[in-house]
Design a protein around this motif. Structure first.
Motif, PDB file in Angstrom:
ATOM      1  N   GLY A 101       0.816  -1.206   0.000  1.00 50.52           N
ATOM      2  CA  GLY A 101       0.000   0.000   0.000  1.00 50.52           C
ATOM      3  C   GLY A 101       0.848   1.254   0.000  1.00 50.52           C
ATOM      4  O   GLY A 101       0.346   2.360   0.212  1.00 50.52           O
ATOM      5  N   GLN A 102       2.178   1.124  -0.234  1.00 50.92           N
ATOM      6  CA  GLN A 102       3.087   2.264  -0.221  1.00 50.92           C
ATOM      7  C   GLN A 102       2.901   3.104  -1.474  1.00 50.92           C
ATOM      8  O   GLN A 102       2.938   2.597  -2.602  1.00 50.92           O
ATOM      9  CB  GLN A 102       4.537   1.783  -0.140  1.00 50.92           C
ATOM     10  CG  GLN A 102       4.862   1.035   1.161  1.00 50.92           C
ATOM     11  CD  GLN A 102       6.312   0.592   1.214  1.00 50.92           C
ATOM     12  OE1 GLN A 102       7.124   1.021   0.406  1.00 50.92           O
ATOM     13  NE2 GLN A 102       6.626  -0.259   2.169  1.00 50.92           N
ATOM     14  N   GLY A 103       2.740   4.407  -1.285  1.00 51.87           N
ATOM     15  CA  GLY A 103       2.416   5.306  -2.379  1.00 51.87           C
ATOM     16  C   GLY A 103       3.430   5.302  -3.502  1.00 51.87           C
ATOM     17  O   GLY A 103       3.075   5.240  -4.685  1.00 51.87           O
ATOM     18  N   LYS A 104       4.733   5.373  -3.181  1.00 50.72           N
ATOM     19  CA  LYS A 104       5.747   5.437  -4.231  1.00 50.72           C
ATOM     20  C   LYS A 104       5.792   4.141  -5.039  1.00 50.72           C
ATOM     21  O   LYS A 104       5.958   4.165  -6.261  1.00 50.72           O
ATOM     22  CB  LYS A 104       7.116   5.730  -3.622  1.00 50.72           C
ATOM     23  CG  LYS A 104       7.246   7.154  -3.075  1.00 50.72           C
ATOM     24  CD  LYS A 104       8.662   7.432  -2.594  1.00 50.72           C
ATOM     25  CE  LYS A 104       8.807   8.880  -2.090  1.00 50.72           C
ATOM     26  NZ  LYS A 104      10.170   9.183  -1.613  1.00 50.72           N
ATOM     27  N   LEU A 105       5.650   3.013  -4.352  1.00 47.90           N
ATOM     28  CA  LEU A 105       5.673   1.736  -5.061  1.00 47.90           C
ATOM     29  C   LEU A 105       4.429   1.577  -5.942  1.00 47.90           C
ATOM     30  O   LEU A 105       4.510   1.050  -7.056  1.00 47.90           O
ATOM     31  CB  LEU A 105       5.753   0.586  -4.047  1.00 47.90           C
ATOM     32  CG  LEU A 105       5.938  -0.819  -4.624  1.00 47.90           C
ATOM     33  CD1 LEU A 105       7.151  -0.870  -5.550  1.00 47.90           C
ATOM     34  CD2 LEU A 105       6.077  -1.842  -3.507  1.00 47.90           C
TER      35      LEU A 105
END
Length: 551
Positions: A474-478
């Motif tokens: 759920g990480q934005g950059k990934l």
């Protein structure tokens, strides 16, 4: 002189005898027919009706066609447009021998303007849902006959109960069209015969596009849907039969019964259906008889041509037992069994096999043989399990595997992201270059998505021209990096039929638990995000709840 006169009389008698045996008008001489359809030629049931009608006509009968297009036009407007055309046309063309009307709106038009436009012309109807009205017309007017269309709700509900005894709800897909209004009355009239069932409907005319999809998705396992008619929703989105079936297949999780033999093979269960082609065939045969001199009053109204018509693939999808189906059922999408494929050799092979088993049982049946057999069986089981989880065309995981993996991730409360990809204007690829070219495009999209696969990123084919990926993060950059990676799937031209062609795609992104907390909600969020991309010009990606991002 008297002898000569007698010879002429004898020859004249032979000539008249031979003439009596020549073909009649109905067997091949000229006749003129006007066929009026309530809908457009693009409506697939109309194509089936016309195909059957032409097959039922004798050679040499000329047919002109008129289409009211009431699925898209207001009925009154459609009637006025047709009236204006025919008012002039009938003054400049040769008279018609028979007028054929397809479905209820065309019959109503013909009877409203009977005296003014069609006075004294026999009328043959087919595909009429208002059965009582059709029969009453045939009894009252000696120049009227035809084929009725009876959608047997009772037999279809009985079939549903036979296949799924635990169902509690029967939900109809209807709208407020002329056909929908007639069928709504028929639908609820069947409720008295099934007091233990709850009857309800999804009125497409009262649902926005998004609300309609939600209503369909929310139907539970105790429900069977009856697809009756679906032409336009509250948002003004019109549906052809193909588009209606695609929507139902994509947004439902329960069996969908349909009562006409159109597009069942594309993902509907089927049922006790009206054969539209057979209906047209009967109307064509009646028309031929009338042109051949048989009075319409001597041709009784034909019963609705119904049959059990079932999609075996959907039976397997919902775990339904084909052994419960009536014996005269027509099965489509049938998976040929081993016995069916080799039935001509299976008996001698069985005898040979029994003999070999006896011999091998005496000679070499030992522990090593048993271990080898178990190993082979385990290998076969593994192969079958893999096949059930992979898409046959592209080789990547299928929708069933996607639902299993996403459900497992959410049950374990693992943050994850769904990226839904849809090929833009895929229908044009099929229409312009053919379905083989469409398959090439699908396989190339799958190959490019497989190149992105990792321990936390898995591609799947979801449905038709839609693909989907699960990112276990759920990480934005990934997520952003993965979304741009999905955009790169369409960056380079595709090779279609040996030529380089530009293909684009629209991408919707939704994350658990940020955007949704259930499997169904997460898929709908990703689909909604993709839908926003489609509305804003395509060839972009969008996060749920945000504006699409340009390339």
């Amino acid at each position: 002189m008297k002898k000569t006169y007698g010879v002429w009389i004898f020859l004249l008698g032979i000539f008249l005898f031979l003439m009596a045996g020549l073909p009649t008008h109905a067997e091949g001489e000229q006749g003129r027919v006007l066929f009026i359809s309530s809908y457009s030629y693009g409506w697939d049931t109309v194509q089936l009706q016309i195909e059957g009608f032409v097959e039922g006509l004798a050679p040499g009968i000329e047919t002109d066609y008129e289409f009211m297009d009431t699925k898209r036009l207001d009925v009154e407007a459609a009637e006025q447009l047709l009236y204006d055309r025919l008012k002039y046309t009938l003054t400049v063309v040769e008279p018609y021998d028979v007028v054929v009307v397809g479905d209820d709106a065309a019959l109503k038009f013909a009877m409203d303007y009977r005296e003014e436009l069609f006075g004294g012309i026999p009328i043959v109807f087919e595909g009429i849902n208002n059965v009582a009205y059709a029969r009453e017309l045939a009894e009252r007017d000696p120049l009227v006959t035809g084929v009725v269309e009876e959608l047997s709700l009772e037999k279809n509900i009985e079939l549903a109960l036979l296949l799924k005894p635990d169902i509690k709800k029967i939900i109809a897909i209807l709208d407020d069209s002329l056909t929908g209004q007639a069928e709504r009355e028929n639908f609820y009239s069947a409720q008295e015969q099934f007091p233990d069932l709850v009857f309800g409907e999804v009125n497409v005319s009262e649902c926005s596009t998004t609300h309609l999809r939600s209503r369909l998705w929310q139907q539970g396992e105790d429900t069977v849907l009856f697809f009756i008619v679906m032409t336009e929703d509250e948002s003004g989105n019109s549906y052809t039969n193909r588009e209606a079936v695609e929507t139902l297949v994509k947004y439902t999780k329960v069996p969908v019964i349909r009562m006409v033999d159109s597009r069942i093979e594309e993902g509907l269960l089927g049922g006790y259906v009206v054969s539209m082609k057979e209906s047209g065939l009967l109307a064509g045969q009646m028309t031929t008889r009338i042109i051949g001199g048989v009075p319409p009053a001597d041709i009784p109204v034909a019963e609705s041509p119904n049959m059990y018509y079932i999609n075996e693939e959907e039976m397997r999808t919902y775990g339904l037992d084909t052994g419960k189906l009536p014996k005269d059922t027509v099965l489509i999408n049938h998976r040929v069994t081993f016995f069916e494929k080799y039935e001509n050799v299976i008996l001698p092979m069985a005898v040979f096999g029994v003999a070999m088993v006896v011999i091998l049982g005496i000679v070499v049946y030992d522990n090593l043989h048993r271990r080898k057999l178990l190993s082979e069986l385990e290998g076969a089981r593994t192969i079958l399990e893999s096949a059930s989880q992979h898409d046959f065309l592209t080789g990547i995981h299928n929708r069933s595997k996607f639902m299993e993996d996403l459900t497992q991730a959410i049950e374990k409360e693992i943050p994850c992201t769904v990226l839904m990809l849809d090929i833009d204007d895929f229908k044009n690829i099929n229409d312009v270059y053919g379905h083989a070219a469409g398959d090439e495009a699908l396989k190339q999209v799958a190959e490019r998505m497989k190149a992105m696969q990792s321990q936390i990123l898995t591609p799947y084919r979801y449905a038709g021209d839609e693909f989907i990926m699960i990112l276990l993060s759920g990480q934005g950059k990934l997520i952003e990096k993965t979304a741009y990676g999905c955009r790169q799937v369409f960056a380079n031209a595709f090779t279609i039929q040996g030529a380089k062609r530009k293909v684009t795609g629209s991408i919707g992104v939704a994350t658990y638990p940020k955007d949704a907390t259930t499997v169904e909600q997460l898929i709908m969020c990703a689909d909604e995000a993709m839908y926003q991309v489609k509305k804003s010009g395509k060839n972009k990606f969008a996060y749920y709840g945000q504006e699409p991002e340009d390339t």
